[in-house]
Design a protein around this motif. Structure first.
Motif, PDB file in Angstrom:
ATOM      1  N   VAL A  99       0.838  -1.204   0.000  1.00 11.95           N
ATOM      2  CA  VAL A  99       0.000   0.000   0.000  1.00 11.95           C
ATOM      3  C   VAL A  99       0.875   1.257   0.000  1.00 11.95           C
ATOM      4  CG1 VAL A  99      -1.661   1.325   1.347  1.00 11.95           C
ATOM      5  CG2 VAL A  99      -1.972  -1.137   1.080  1.00 11.95           C
ATOM      6  N   ALA A 100       1.965   1.232   0.776  1.00 15.44           N
ATOM      7  CA  ALA A 100       2.864   2.391   0.824  1.00 15.44           C
ATOM      8  C   ALA A 100       3.471   2.666  -0.549  1.00 15.44           C
ATOM      9  CB  ALA A 100       3.969   2.157   1.860  1.00 15.44           C
ATOM     10  N   ALA A 101       3.751   1.597  -1.300  1.00 20.92           N
ATOM     11  CA  ALA A 101       4.349   1.751  -2.624  1.00 20.92           C
ATOM     12  C   ALA A 101       3.442   2.524  -3.579  1.00 20.92           C
ATOM     13  CB  ALA A 101       4.677   0.379  -3.202  1.00 20.92           C
ATOM     14  N   LEU A 102       2.131   2.468  -3.344  1.00 19.60           N
ATOM     15  CA  LEU A 102       1.197   3.230  -4.177  1.00 19.60           C
ATOM     16  C   LEU A 102       1.476   4.728  -4.107  1.00 19.60           C
ATOM     17  CD1 LEU A 102      -2.150   1.414  -3.282  1.00 19.60           C
ATOM     18  CD2 LEU A 102      -0.902   1.248  -5.445  1.00 19.60           C
ATOM     19  N   HIS A 103       2.026   5.164  -2.962  1.00 22.13           N
ATOM     20  CA  HIS A 103       2.344   6.575  -2.768  1.00 22.13           C
ATOM     21  C   HIS A 103       3.841   6.844  -2.872  1.00 22.13           C
ATOM     22  CE1 HIS A 103      -1.695   7.829  -1.683  1.00 22.13           C
ATOM     23  NE2 HIS A 103      -1.788   6.834  -0.827  1.00 22.13           N
ATOM     24  N   GLY A 104       4.615   5.853  -3.306  1.00 22.04           N
ATOM     25  CA  GLY A 104       6.059   6.025  -3.403  1.00 22.04           C
ATOM     26  C   GLY A 104       6.725   6.112  -2.038  1.00 22.04           C
ATOM     27  N   ALA A 105       6.068   5.542  -1.024  1.00 24.04           N
ATOM     28  CA  ALA A 105       6.574   5.615   0.352  1.00 24.04           C
ATOM     29  C   ALA A 105       7.202   4.291   0.776  1.00 24.04           C
ATOM     30  CB  ALA A 105       5.436   5.974   1.304  1.00 24.04           C
ATOM     31  N   LYS A 106       7.997   4.342   1.845  1.00 17.85           N
ATOM     32  CA  LYS A 106       8.641   3.151   2.372  1.00 17.85           C
ATOM     33  C   LYS A 106       8.242   2.927   3.829  1.00 17.85           C
ATOM     34  CE  LYS A 106      12.623   1.657   1.536  1.00 17.85           C
ATOM     35  NZ  LYS A 106      14.091   1.427   1.467  1.00 17.85           N
ATOM     36  N   VAL A 107       8.072   1.678   4.184  1.00 16.18           N
ATOM     37  CA  VAL A 107       7.875   1.298   5.587  1.00 16.18           C
ATOM     38  C   VAL A 107       9.255   1.167   6.216  1.00 16.18           C
ATOM     39  CG1 VAL A 107       7.015  -0.503   7.131  1.00 16.18           C
ATOM     40  CG2 VAL A 107       5.707   0.117   5.088  1.00 16.18           C
ATOM     41  N   THR A 108       9.457   1.804   7.366  1.00 19.64           N
ATOM     42  CA  THR A 108      10.798   1.831   7.957  1.00 19.64           C
ATOM     43  C   THR A 108      10.896   1.170   9.325  1.00 19.64           C
ATOM     44  OG1 THR A 108      10.368   4.049   8.855  1.00 19.64           O
ATOM     45  CG2 THR A 108      11.466   3.914   6.705  1.00 19.64           C
ATOM     46  N   HIS A 109       9.751   0.842   9.937  1.00 22.64           N
ATOM     47  CA  HIS A 109       9.828   0.160  11.232  1.00 22.64           C
ATOM     48  C   HIS A 109       8.610  -0.736  11.427  1.00 22.64           C
ATOM     49  CE1 HIS A 109       7.291   3.623  12.554  1.00 22.64           C
ATOM     50  NE2 HIS A 109       6.821   2.769  13.462  1.00 22.64           N
ATOM     51  N   VAL A 110       8.677  -1.571  12.448  1.00 27.01           N
ATOM     52  CA  VAL A 110       7.582  -2.474  12.800  1.00 27.01           C
ATOM     53  C   VAL A 110       7.400  -2.454  14.306  1.00 27.01           C
ATOM     54  CG1 VAL A 110       6.727  -4.851  12.775  1.00 27.01           C
ATOM     55  CG2 VAL A 110       8.071  -3.998  10.840  1.00 27.01           C
ATOM     56  N   LYS A 111       6.135  -2.357  14.727  1.00 26.35           N
ATOM     57  CA  LYS A 111       5.802  -2.417  16.147  1.00 26.35           C
ATOM     58  C   LYS A 111       4.630  -3.376  16.346  1.00 26.35           C
ATOM     59  CE  LYS A 111       3.606   0.301  19.817  1.00 26.35           C
ATOM     60  NZ  LYS A 111       3.148   1.640  20.233  1.00 26.35           N
ATOM     61  N   PRO A 112       4.817  -4.471  17.063  1.00 23.10           N
ATOM     62  CA  PRO A 112       3.699  -5.392  17.324  1.00 23.10           C
ATOM     63  C   PRO A 112       2.587  -4.687  18.093  1.00 23.10           C
ATOM     64  CG  PRO A 112       5.799  -6.384  17.942  1.00 23.10           C
ATOM     65  CD  PRO A 112       6.062  -4.933  17.698  1.00 23.10           C
ATOM     66  N   LEU A 141      14.533  -2.921   8.494  1.00 23.67           N
ATOM     67  CA  LEU A 141      13.420  -2.414   9.305  1.00 23.67           C
ATOM     68  C   LEU A 141      13.838  -2.281  10.759  1.00 23.67           C
ATOM     69  CD1 LEU A 141      10.521  -4.556   7.805  1.00 23.67           C
ATOM     70  CD2 LEU A 141      10.710  -2.060   7.671  1.00 23.67           C
ATOM     71  N   ILE A 142      13.382  -1.232  11.385  1.00 21.88           N
ATOM     72  CA  ILE A 142      13.632  -1.012  12.820  1.00 21.88           C
ATOM     73  C   ILE A 142      12.556  -1.745  13.615  1.00 21.88           C
ATOM     74  CG2 ILE A 142      13.729   0.730  14.649  1.00 21.88           C
ATOM     75  CD1 ILE A 142      14.419   2.765  12.332  1.00 21.88           C
ATOM     76  N   PHE A 143      12.952  -2.458  14.645  1.00 19.03           N
ATOM     77  CA  PHE A 143      12.010  -3.100  15.570  1.00 19.03           C
ATOM     78  C   PHE A 143      11.728  -2.092  16.681  1.00 19.03           C
ATOM     79  CE2 PHE A 143      10.989  -7.514  17.563  1.00 19.03           C
ATOM     80  CZ  PHE A 143       9.928  -6.995  18.271  1.00 19.03           C
ATOM     81  N   LEU A 144      10.526  -1.545  16.705  1.00 15.73           N
ATOM     82  CA  LEU A 144      10.113  -0.639  17.779  1.00 15.73           C
ATOM     83  C   LEU A 144       9.581  -1.513  18.908  1.00 15.73           C
ATOM     84  CD1 LEU A 144       9.630   2.160  18.927  1.00 15.73           C
ATOM     85  CD2 LEU A 144       7.505   2.295  17.606  1.00 15.73           C
ATOM     86  N   ALA A 145      10.394  -1.697  19.938  1.00 20.17           N
ATOM     87  CA  ALA A 145      10.153  -2.698  20.974  1.00 20.17           C
ATOM     88  C   ALA A 145       9.845  -2.067  22.320  1.00 20.17           C
ATOM     89  CB  ALA A 145      11.377  -3.603  21.111  1.00 20.17           C
ATOM     90  N   GLN A 146       8.977  -2.712  23.074  1.00 16.97           N
ATOM     91  CA  GLN A 146       8.687  -2.248  24.431  1.00 16.97           C
ATOM     92  C   GLN A 146       9.940  -2.372  25.288  1.00 16.97           C
ATOM     93  OE1 GLN A 146       5.290  -4.014  26.342  1.00 16.97           O
ATOM     94  NE2 GLN A 146       4.031  -3.904  24.508  1.00 16.97           N
TER      95      GLN A 146
END
Length: 259
Positions: A99-112, A141-146
């Motif tokens: 979905v991000a690619a539709l806007h030319g954007a990148k996902v840079t992190h993940v948070k459960p 990808l950055i892991f955004l962790a507790q």
């Protein structure tokens, strides 16, 4: 005190005609967004709209995968094998990337999200499965962790960059874990109280429990929940309070202290 910190929020949690939160206003304040990937909340159109808002506001984009539980908003216990967790994580991260690619954007992190995050906080195997899935999709990808949880060593073992997160609007147990939402004192609803809570954690690089315990940690990012009615007021107050203390608010991708 740290010279810079990230403020993030869990967003994109509307679904079809059902609206959750005030993403438009929150995204004018925070610097990173964790976008629901359709399992606990969100849908493809909501995801696309949220990505566009992130781009418009210079906010870094993260995937916020959770249990497949729309009715329970991802906050109910679901037992899955580690392999199932890996598959689910990869599926959801990939969906947001598309979905991000539709806007030319990148996902840079993940948070459960939600219960998946809370369960993995105390479960090394579950945290390892999440970390493996993130690395398999994109090792950058950055892991955004507790902070103070099993997520952090799992991320490091997988060779991922990890940002340690505390919460502006949640309280903590003596173990440094989030107070369960079923308890009356789990949430902080007053913006001024949230500001004091966050400043103390950043100043002392520690979590403070409702029982008076101090649990040392690294504070890279501060979360304000986007689904709370107080989200905009709390996010604005926290940002203003930190900037008044000469702390820069930056996207996760620009956080120098992250390791």
């Amino acid at each position: 005190m740290a010279s810079e910190v990230n403020i993030n929020s869990d967003l994109g949690e509307s679904f079809g005609p059902w609206k959750m939160g005030n993403d438009t206003e929150v995204l004018k304040i925070v610097r990173s967004a964790n976008v629901a990937c359709g399992f606990h909340a969100g849908d493809p159109s909501v995801m696309a709209a949220t990505v566009k808002l992130c781009l418009d506001n210079g906010v870094s984009i993260g995937a916020h995968p959770g249990f497949q539980d729309l009715q329970g908003f991802g906050r109910r216990v679901i037992r899955m094998t580690e392999a199932e967790i890996e598959h689910s994580m990869a599926y959801q991260i990939g969906a947001l990337m598309g979905v991000a690619a539709l806007h030319g954007a990148k996902v840079t992190h993940v948070k459960p999200h939600g219960m998946m995050a809370n369960m993995s906080a105390e479960d090394e195997g579950l945290s390892a499965a999440i970390a493996r899935a993130i690395r398999a999709v994109d090792r950058n990808l950055i892991f955004l962790a507790q902070a103070v949880t099993a997520q952090i060593p799992a991320a490091r073992k997988a060779g991922l960059r990890v940002a340690e997160e505390v919460f502006a609007d949640r309280t903590y147990t003596d173990a440094g874990l989030l107070t369960p939402r079923r308890e009356k004192n789990a949430m902080i609803h007053d913006a001024a109280t949230s500001v004091a809570h966050v400043k103390r954690m950043i100043e002392e690089q520690a979590i403070f429990s409702t029982g008076g315990k101090k649990v040392p940690c690294q504070v890279d990012s501060v979360c304000v929940h986007g689904d709370e009615p107080t989200a905009v007021a709390t996010a604005r107050a926290v940002r203003q309070g930190l900037e008044a203390s000469q702390i820069r608010i930056v996207p996760l991708t620009e956080l120098r202290a992250m390791n």
